[in-house]
Motif scaffolding. Structure first.
Motif, PDB file in Angstrom:
ATOM      1  N   ASP A 137       0.832  -1.200   0.000  1.00 52.01           N
ATOM      2  CA  ASP A 137       0.000   0.000   0.000  1.00 52.01           C
ATOM      3  C   ASP A 137       0.867   1.251   0.000  1.00 52.01           C
ATOM      4  O   ASP A 137       0.583   2.213  -0.725  1.00 52.01           O
ATOM      5  N   VAL A 138       1.917   1.239   0.825  1.00 49.29           N
ATOM      6  CA  VAL A 138       2.819   2.402   0.847  1.00 49.29           C
ATOM      7  C   VAL A 138       3.459   2.584  -0.524  1.00 49.29           C
ATOM      8  O   VAL A 138       3.544   3.702  -1.055  1.00 49.29           O
ATOM      9  N   ILE A 139       3.886   1.470  -1.124  1.00 49.44           N
ATOM     10  CA  ILE A 139       4.543   1.554  -2.429  1.00 49.44           C
ATOM     11  C   ILE A 139       3.576   2.115  -3.466  1.00 49.44           C
ATOM     12  O   ILE A 139       3.915   2.992  -4.254  1.00 49.44           O
ATOM     13  N   GLU A 140       2.327   1.618  -3.424  1.00 55.41           N
ATOM     14  CA  GLU A 140       1.367   2.073  -4.431  1.00 55.41           C
ATOM     15  C   GLU A 140       1.039   3.551  -4.232  1.00 55.41           C
ATOM     16  O   GLU A 140       0.891   4.301  -5.187  1.00 55.41           O
ATOM     17  N   GLU A 141       0.947   3.956  -2.975  1.00 52.26           N
ATOM     18  CA  GLU A 141       0.581   5.342  -2.725  1.00 52.26           C
ATOM     19  C   GLU A 141       1.691   6.292  -3.162  1.00 52.26           C
ATOM     20  O   GLU A 141       1.424   7.399  -3.621  1.00 52.26           O
ATOM     21  N   THR A 142       2.944   5.856  -3.030  1.00 51.17           N
ATOM     22  CA  THR A 142       4.031   6.761  -3.399  1.00 51.17           C
ATOM     23  C   THR A 142       4.379   6.673  -4.875  1.00 51.17           C
ATOM     24  O   THR A 142       4.697   7.680  -5.495  1.00 51.17           O
ATOM     25  N   SER A 143       4.354   5.448  -5.448  1.00 48.35           N
ATOM     26  CA  SER A 143       4.869   5.325  -6.811  1.00 48.35           C
ATOM     27  C   SER A 143       3.782   5.080  -7.839  1.00 48.35           C
ATOM     28  O   SER A 143       3.976   5.313  -9.014  1.00 48.35           O
ATOM     29  N   GLY A 144       2.628   4.551  -7.424  1.00 49.74           N
ATOM     30  CA  GLY A 144       1.552   4.344  -8.377  1.00 49.74           C
ATOM     31  C   GLY A 144       1.388   2.921  -8.843  1.00 49.74           C
ATOM     32  O   GLY A 144       0.411   2.594  -9.488  1.00 49.74           O
ATOM     33  N   GLY A 145       2.356   2.058  -8.552  1.00 46.85           N
ATOM     34  CA  GLY A 145       2.231   0.668  -8.959  1.00 46.85           C
ATOM     35  C   GLY A 145       2.456  -0.238  -7.774  1.00 46.85           C
ATOM     36  O   GLY A 145       3.150   0.129  -6.840  1.00 46.85           O
ATOM     37  N   CYS A 157      13.917  11.064 -10.689  1.00 45.03           N
ATOM     38  CA  CYS A 157      12.756  10.215 -10.469  1.00 45.03           C
ATOM     39  C   CYS A 157      11.629  10.696 -11.366  1.00 45.03           C
ATOM     40  O   CYS A 157      11.557  11.870 -11.695  1.00 45.03           O
ATOM     41  N   ARG A 158      10.744   9.786 -11.754  1.00 44.61           N
ATOM     42  CA  ARG A 158       9.665  10.181 -12.657  1.00 44.61           C
ATOM     43  C   ARG A 158       8.546  10.876 -11.921  1.00 44.61           C
ATOM     44  O   ARG A 158       7.726  11.531 -12.528  1.00 44.61           O
ATOM     45  N   ARG A 159       8.442  10.662 -10.627  1.00 40.90           N
ATOM     46  CA  ARG A 159       7.376  11.362  -9.918  1.00 40.90           C
ATOM     47  C   ARG A 159       7.891  11.797  -8.556  1.00 40.90           C
ATOM     48  O   ARG A 159       8.771  11.195  -7.966  1.00 40.90           O
ATOM     49  N   ASP A 160       7.306  12.888  -8.089  1.00 40.00           N
ATOM     50  CA  ASP A 160       7.665  13.404  -6.782  1.00 40.00           C
ATOM     51  C   ASP A 160       6.669  12.847  -5.765  1.00 40.00           C
ATOM     52  O   ASP A 160       5.549  12.507  -6.111  1.00 40.00           O
ATOM     53  N   VAL A 161       7.111  12.744  -4.526  1.00 43.38           N
ATOM     54  CA  VAL A 161       6.213  12.317  -3.462  1.00 43.38           C
ATOM     55  C   VAL A 161       5.940  13.532  -2.595  1.00 43.38           C
ATOM     56  O   VAL A 161       6.874  14.174  -2.123  1.00 43.38           O
ATOM     57  N   ASP A 163       5.202  16.067   0.423  1.00 39.04           N
ATOM     58  CA  ASP A 163       5.801  16.023   1.753  1.00 39.04           C
ATOM     59  C   ASP A 163       4.838  15.500   2.812  1.00 39.04           C
ATOM     60  O   ASP A 163       5.256  14.816   3.745  1.00 39.04           O
ATOM     61  N   ASP A 164       3.541  15.833   2.657  1.00 36.79           N
ATOM     62  CA  ASP A 164       2.616  15.349   3.687  1.00 36.79           C
ATOM     63  C   ASP A 164       2.501  13.833   3.647  1.00 36.79           C
ATOM     64  O   ASP A 164       2.328  13.178   4.677  1.00 36.79           O
ATOM     65  N   LEU A 165       2.643  13.259   2.442  1.00 32.82           N
ATOM     66  CA  LEU A 165       2.631  11.798   2.332  1.00 32.82           C
ATOM     67  C   LEU A 165       3.878  11.209   2.981  1.00 32.82           C
ATOM     68  O   LEU A 165       3.810  10.219   3.721  1.00 32.82           O
ATOM     69  N   LEU A 166       5.018  11.847   2.728  1.00 30.46           N
ATOM     70  CA  LEU A 166       6.265  11.365   3.335  1.00 30.46           C
ATOM     71  C   LEU A 166       6.161  11.384   4.856  1.00 30.46           C
ATOM     72  O   LEU A 166       6.686  10.515   5.545  1.00 30.46           O
ATOM     73  N   ALA A 167       5.457  12.396   5.386  1.00 26.94           N
ATOM     74  CA  ALA A 167       5.336  12.482   6.835  1.00 26.94           C
ATOM     75  C   ALA A 167       4.391  11.426   7.382  1.00 26.94           C
ATOM     76  O   ALA A 167       4.487  11.049   8.545  1.00 26.94           O
ATOM     77  N   ARG A 168       3.480  10.936   6.530  1.00 29.54           N
ATOM     78  CA  ARG A 168       2.494   9.966   6.992  1.00 29.54           C
ATOM     79  C   ARG A 168       3.026   8.539   6.966  1.00 29.54           C
ATOM     80  O   ARG A 168       2.537   7.672   7.683  1.00 29.54           O
ATOM     81  N   ILE A 169       4.031   8.275   6.097  1.00 22.23           N
ATOM     82  CA  ILE A 169       4.480   6.892   5.912  1.00 22.23           C
ATOM     83  C   ILE A 169       5.034   6.260   7.195  1.00 22.23           C
ATOM     84  O   ILE A 169       4.708   5.114   7.483  1.00 22.23           O
ATOM     85  N   PRO A 170       5.868   6.952   8.004  1.00 24.45           N
ATOM     86  CA  PRO A 170       6.452   6.260   9.162  1.00 24.45           C
ATOM     87  C   PRO A 170       5.412   5.609  10.064  1.00 24.45           C
ATOM     88  O   PRO A 170       5.640   4.503  10.561  1.00 24.45           O
ATOM     89  N   ALA A 171       4.254   6.258  10.246  1.00 24.05           N
ATOM     90  CA  ALA A 171       3.223   5.654  11.096  1.00 24.05           C
ATOM     91  C   ALA A 171       2.747   4.329  10.506  1.00 24.05           C
ATOM     92  O   ALA A 171       2.592   3.332  11.215  1.00 24.05           O
ATOM     93  N   GLN A 172       2.548   4.316   9.169  1.00 25.18           N
ATOM     94  CA  GLN A 172       2.119   3.069   8.523  1.00 25.18           C
ATOM     95  C   GLN A 172       3.173   1.988   8.677  1.00 25.18           C
ATOM     96  O   GLN A 172       2.870   0.830   8.947  1.00 25.18           O
TER      97      GLN A 172
END
Lengths: 359, 157, 158
Positions: A137-145, A157-161, A163-172
């Motif tokens: 799920d984390v991979i799909e949310e950040t990269s799309g696949g 990189c082809r896509r940017d992530v 910052d709010d998503l980056l801050a949310r990932i550690p909890a997951q």
């Protein structure tokens, strides 16, 4: 003298997700010799560099293997960038580190499940794969696949992530890690798991070194070797300690991979808050001219990309030496003298990725 | 080394008490993410049939017909790499989050494009020539056929 | 859906794929997606299987293996090509070792697009395969009835 029998193993076999064929020469219950045959997944994609230009080839490099897809794409891009003398933006380096650690976790968790399946522990297999979905799920949310990231690109990189998503990932990640502790305790402590793994498939330190084992195979035999120490991407700013076990059996290799999962979690906890702001890719002009060997650490071990450019947009030569390919000779060594019933477990502990090995 | 009893029992009991991990798929489905790569969609009003997506697609899934004024995509060839979206100069292509449903026949999705190319350009015939006859025939492939190079079928006969 | 329908068993073979679709096929069997609740079991034996899931395209060496597995499966059977490579050769279409999609070797009934095919998509494909299987079974029954009076006549090949 006991009777010799040859038992074909694969290519279509219930424990193997992928086609590999081994002719096992058996004397009573013991394997005397294992003869591999390859080519079921050979695609010949290295030759495609003559038809696709070097930026488009990233899509093919990512599809060398679906499990470590991102690191393949990234390694190819890194080799091309070095040939062209590009210095990619800092944010791209950190994002690359993040994705390669995520793919390491997902690969190792998948492997733990497959190993549990190989020694007949269905419940554990399901538990590992249930947790792995959290990482996907984390991979799909950040990269799309889910498995093919599609995020590597020559020049960044082809896509940017965001910052709010980056801050949310550690909890997951923490949630996954907490649950994972219980499961890895089973691998460490459970009686039946240790019955199947301890002392099976021994590979001595010297054999591992001489036969050219890489990655967890080598580290489980007591050699501290990890290509991440070379400091590609942002690894030069992160302290990576190679994880070493001394036992050299299947259990040691399992422990190396389990500890690597936790190490990757630690690295991610360091990487995610420190991703610097800025652009993620740069404009590339010109074409690669020259040659380079890039060495990276995949979940399965060290991988080498060779790129030779001739100044046009089509490369002269591209070559991958994948970790599974390097781990086949040690596998054949381990299979000598083992029991027939242990063959699936031993084959799985090298973490075979046949589509990598045959390209 | 120390051995703790009942480690797996604890995991199994934990799974019993937890709410199910299964998403009962046809009835309910996991929400997609913003970034999820599903399928390519086109805003045909913006398209100017520039052929860039056709040329840059790594698998040759997109076929643009300038004379017939259609934009076609073979969903069974598209690898969702997002490359066409990146290179589209008019930004009329977009990656939607829904995946394509399975199909029993090979077919292309053909979208008519209401674009009229400006006539008095110096070289109107040069660009459409290579693809003028191919897309309509590529659409009618039967599943049993090998489809390595559909555009050449007509010229070989 | 008919509750008393036969539970189809699937067999999975990796033609020559990049593993992406294979791990998604496996992910279908695991708790998040869990196709076993639809009565679907992954079996390793072609003679037990009704549905053949093939990932990846066909190359010179895997062609006889795929053909053997297909011939070993009992009728009626459904072939599902999972992923772009299995459907059309995908990005490896231009490789020298490619024979093309699965349909270059055996008849394919359902194509599941996606690179890699998502588990939801694979499950859709399998559900379509169930309907097709049911239809093929009925067809077979009517055909058997039709040829019953002349037992010497040739057994029709599907």
């Amino acid at each position: 003298m006991a009777n010799r029998t040859v038992i074909p193993f694969g290519p279509q076999h219930p424990v193997l997700p992928e086609p590999i064929h081994l002719d096992l020469v058996i004397e009573d219950e013991h394997v005397v010799e294992a003869i591999p045959s390859f080519g079921f997944i050979h695609r010949g994609l290295e030759k495609l560099v003559e038809k696709k230009d070097f930026t488009e080839f990233t899509f093919i490099a990512e599809r060398i293997c679906g499990i470590c897809s991102y690191i393949h794409g990234m390694g190819y891009c890194q080799a091309v960038e070095t040939v062209m003398g590009l210095e990619i933006p800092e944010r791209a380096k950190w994002l690359r580190t993040m994705w390669s650690e995520l793919s390491r976790i997902h690969s190792h968790m998948m492997w733990l499940g497959l190993l549990a399946d190989a020694f007949g522990f269905e419940n554990l297999f399901m538990a590992c794969w249930r947790l792995r979905e959290g990482i996907l799920d984390v991979i799909e949310e950040t990269s799309g696949g889910r498995v093919i990231f599609g995020a590597a690109k020559v020049g960044g990189c082809r896509r940017d992530v965001p910052d709010d998503l980056l801050a949310r990932i550690p909890a997951q990640l923490n949630a996954v890690e907490d649950e994972l502790r219980a499961i890895t305790n089973v691998f460490r402590d459970d009686f039946s798991v240790r019955q199947r793994l301890c002392g099976v498939g021994l590979l001595s330190r010297n054999d591992a070194y001489d036969l050219g084992a890489v990655g967890p195979m080598l580290r489980a035999s007591g050699v501290a070797q990890d290509s991440r120490l070379d400091g590609y991407a942002a690894y030069d700013k992160i302290a990576v300690e190679p994880i070493v076990e001394e036992s050299g059996d299947c259990w040691g290799r399992t422990m190396v991979r389990i500890r690597e999962i936790y190490q990757s979690f630690d690295i991610l906890r360091h990487v995610l808050p420190n991703v610097p702001p800025g652009p993620v890719d740069m404009k590339i002009t010109g074409a690669p001219k020259g040659e380079f060997f890039a060495r990276l650490e995949q979940p399965r071990g060290e991988v080498i990309y060779y790129v030779k450019g001739n100044g046009t947009k089509f490369l002269d030569r591209f070559r991958v030496r994948t970790p599974t390919f390097a781990n086949i000779p040690p596998l054949l060594k381990m299979l000598q003298g083992c029991q027939l019933a242990d063959v699936p477990v031993i084959v799985l502990t090298i973490d075979p990725c046949i589509s990598c090995a045959e390209r | 080394m120390k051995q703790k009893p009942l480690t797996m029992t604890r995991v199994a009991l934990g799974s019993l008490l937890r709410k199910p991990a299964t998403v009962p798929y046809p009835a309910a489905r996991k929400p997609v993410y913003l970034a999820t790569r599903g399928h390519i969609a086109i805003e045909e009003d913006k398209c100017n049939l520039c052929l860039i997506c056709d040329r840059r697609c790594p698998t040759g899934a997109i076929a643009v017909d300038r004379t017939g004024k259609t934009w076609a995509i073979d969903r069974l060839r598209c690898i969702q790499c997002n490359h066409c979206v990146d290179v589209c100069p008019r930004k009329c292509l977009a990656m939607e989050n829904d995946y394509t449903t399975p199909m029993q026949m090979k077919r292309s999705d053909v979208v008519p494009v209401p674009f009229t190319p400006p006539q008095p350009k110096p070289k109107p015939a040069a660009a459409p020539a290579p693809t003028s006859d191919s897309p309509l025939q590529a659409k009618e492939e039967r599943p049993g056929e090998r489809n390595h190079e559909p555009p050449d079928q007509s010229s070989a006969d | 859906m008919n509750l008393f329908r036969k539970s189809p068993w699937i067999i999975h073979y990796d033609g020559a794929s990049c593993n992406g679709c294979d791990i998604e096929v496996l992910a279908c069997l695991t708790p998040r997606y869990d196709v076993e609740r639809l009565g679907i079991i992954n079996t390793g034996n072609p003679k037990h299987a009704d549905i053949l899931l093939i990932t990846g395209y066909i190359n010179e060496q895997s062609q006889p293996v795929v053909r053997t597995i297909y011939e070993q499966m009992p009728d009626p059977k459904v072939v599902v090509a999972v992923g772009i490579c299995a459907s059309s050769g995908g990005i490896f279409r231009d490789c020298y070792n490619t024979k093309g999609g699965v349909d270059s070797t055996i008849p394919v009934d359902i194509y599941v697009p996606g690179c890699a095919a998502r588990p939801e998509s694979i499950m859709d494909g399998v559900v379509q395969a169930l309907d097709l299987l049911e239809r093929k079974r009925k067809e077979k029954k009517t055909r058997r009835r039709a040829i019953a009076p002349t037992p010497t006549s040739e057994v029709p090949t599907p």
